[in-house]
Design a protein around this motif. Structure first.
Motif, mmCIF file in Angstrom:
data_model
loop_
_atom_site.group_PDB
_atom_site.id
_atom_site.type_symbol
_atom_site.label_atom_id
_atom_site.label_comp_id
_atom_site.label_asym_id
_atom_site.label_seq_id
_atom_site.Cartn_x
_atom_site.Cartn_y
_atom_site.Cartn_z
ATOM 1 N N VAL A 1 -3.986 -8.536 -6.148
ATOM 2 C CA VAL A 1 -4.130 -7.550 -5.076
ATOM 3 C C VAL A 1 -5.201 -8.034 -4.107
ATOM 4 O O VAL A 1 -6.255 -8.532 -4.523
ATOM 5 N N ASP B 1 -1.998 0.029 -5.737
ATOM 6 C CA ASP B 1 -3.054 0.668 -6.532
ATOM 7 C C ASP B 1 -2.770 0.561 -8.022
ATOM 8 O O ASP B 1 -3.676 0.434 -8.849
ATOM 9 N N GLU B 2 -1.465 0.584 -8.430
ATOM 10 C CA GLU B 2 -1.121 0.466 -9.842
ATOM 11 C C GLU B 2 -1.223 -0.990 -10.300
ATOM 12 O O GLU B 2 -1.606 -1.267 -11.453
ATOM 13 N N MET C 1 -3.554 -2.560 1.492
ATOM 14 C CA MET C 1 -3.562 -3.479 0.361
ATOM 15 C C MET C 1 -2.240 -4.231 0.278
ATOM 16 O O MET C 1 -1.154 -3.695 0.548
ATOM 17 N N ASP D 1 0.849 -1.191 0.000
ATOM 18 C CA ASP D 1 0.000 0.000 0.000
ATOM 19 C C ASP D 1 0.890 1.248 0.000
ATOM 20 O O ASP D 1 1.844 1.364 0.765
ATOM 21 N N ARG D 2 0.576 2.179 -0.900
ATOM 22 C CA ARG D 2 1.358 3.407 -1.037
ATOM 23 C C ARG D 2 1.416 4.180 0.283
ATOM 24 O O ARG D 2 2.393 4.880 0.557
ATOM 25 N N ARG D 3 0.348 4.045 1.100
ATOM 26 C CA ARG D 3 0.279 4.810 2.339
ATOM 27 C C ARG D 3 1.294 4.332 3.369
ATOM 28 O O ARG D 3 1.572 5.024 4.355
ATOM 29 N N ALA E 1 -3.389 -3.141 -9.116
ATOM 30 C CA ALA E 1 -4.821 -3.428 -9.206
ATOM 31 C C ALA E 1 -5.385 -3.045 -10.566
ATOM 32 O O ALA E 1 -6.328 -3.675 -11.060
ATOM 33 N N ALA E 2 -4.803 -2.001 -11.195
ATOM 34 C CA ALA E 2 -5.306 -1.561 -12.497
ATOM 35 C C ALA E 2 -4.919 -2.518 -13.607
ATOM 36 O O ALA E 2 -5.577 -2.563 -14.650
ATOM 37 N N GLU F 1 -6.845 -7.251 0.193
ATOM 38 C CA GLU F 1 -6.849 -6.368 1.354
ATOM 39 C C GLU F 1 -6.206 -7.104 2.532
ATOM 40 O O GLU F 1 -6.526 -8.245 2.824
#
Length: 333
Positions: free
Chosen positions: A317, A307-308, A325, A270-272, A310-311, A319
């Protein structure tokens, strides 16, 4: 997979040589312009001007136009007047010498006669009278002296006195003629050479004076090593390429290592949860690859952003704890 960096193209030797030649030509033209220093003195001036161009073609067929210079020397008004007057005088002497040459043109066609007969004739014509006159006076004086003493002509005493006189005169004549013989030879040669010497003297005064040029100060610009710069630039590009290859290899090792070390190949992505994020490459499908640190530490890491992923690959991906993530590196790779 992380995309492979593209190696820089090596310099073309022909183009590199052409670039170096062009630099050399430009430097040579600049040096020529700096070296041609105009000079101005009280006696006159010396100026350099471009009077044309010379064409040069290198081994690649490229043509260069090289300027050619001419030097112009100008006298001061006073020196110019002196020069003009001197030229007029010298021209007059040259014409006079030519006239004299016409008059004596037959001299060189006549042999110099230094035979004994001609030398004797020269002595007789020029100096014999100078010898005979005093001896004639001495003989007359001797005749008078003998007569005063009562010694008559035809007597033994008279004949003895005349014999002694003749002996002395002959000895003096031999000595005189010997000295005059050498003088006669020199005089004959002098008469022959004198007109030619006069012409030579006249011609020596009619020589054109060549102008004297002064040495100009020389300024030289260093030639830029264009070929060296091109090769150095290539070396720097190769160093960057090698660094990118090293980073790519490190990223690949990190990705595969991470995918194999985690349970099921899942990792918190996860980016966060990440900081100091820098992209260092991308996979063949265009998925960016990053270098980063986790918020809780542990050193620099290499991986994806959930997030990238997942696209592109949503199946990879999921949770994780706390709603953050996770990414299945095995599923992506």
């Amino acid at each position: 997979m992380v995309s492979t960096p593209k190696a820089p193209k090596a310099p073309d030797p022909t183009q590199t040589a052409a670039a170096q030649t062009a630099t050399n030509v430009d430097t040579a033209i600049a040096n020529a312009g700096l070296s041609h220093t105009n000079q101005y003195t009280p006696d006159g001036s010396l100026e350099y001007k471009i009077s044309g161009h010379t064409t040069m073609t290198d081994q690649n067929g490229k043509t260069y136009q090289l300027p050619t210079y001419s030097a112009y020397q100008t006298y001061s008004p006073e020196n110019q007047a002196i020069y003009d007057q001197t030229q007029q005088t010298q021209l007059g002497l040259s014409k006079l010498a030519n006239d004299q040459t016409q008059k004596v043109s037959g001299i060189l066609g006549t042999n110099v006669d230094l035979s004994a007969g001609n030398v004797d004739k020269y002595v007789n014509d020029h100096w014999q009278s100078g010898f005979n006159n005093p001896w004639d006076r001495d003989q007359a004086s001797l005749d008078q002296s003998l007569a005063d003493k009562g010694i008559s002509m035809g007597s033994a005493a008279y004949d003895n006195a005349m014999r002694d006189f003749s002996t002395r005169k002959q000895a003096a004549s031999d000595q005189y003629l010997g000295d005059m013989y050498s003088n006669a030879q020199n005089s004959i040669l002098t008469e022959r050479n004198q007109p030619l010497n006069e012409i030579s003297a006249l011609m020596s005064g009619s020589q054109v004076n060549q102008p004297n040029y002064v040495n100009s100060p020389t300024t030289q610009l260093p030639t830029v090593d264009q070929a060296g710069l091109i090769n150095e630039n290539y070396n720097q590009q190769m160093a960057g390429y090698n660094q990118q290859v090293s980073q790519k290899n490190a990223a690949m090792g990190g990705l595969f290592g991470l995918g194999g070390s985690l349970l099921g190949g899942w990792a918190m992505s996860d980016r966060r949860l990440k900081r100091n994020i820098h992209q260092i490459g991308a996979t063949a499908s265009g998925l960016p690859v990053y270098e980063y640190e986790y918020a809780w530490g542990g050193g620099r890491q290499v991986g994806f952003m959930a997030d990238e992923v997942a696209a592109i690959a949503p199946h990879a991906v999921a949770e994780g704890p706390g709603g953050f993530m996770m990414v299945s590196y095995a599923g992506v790779l």
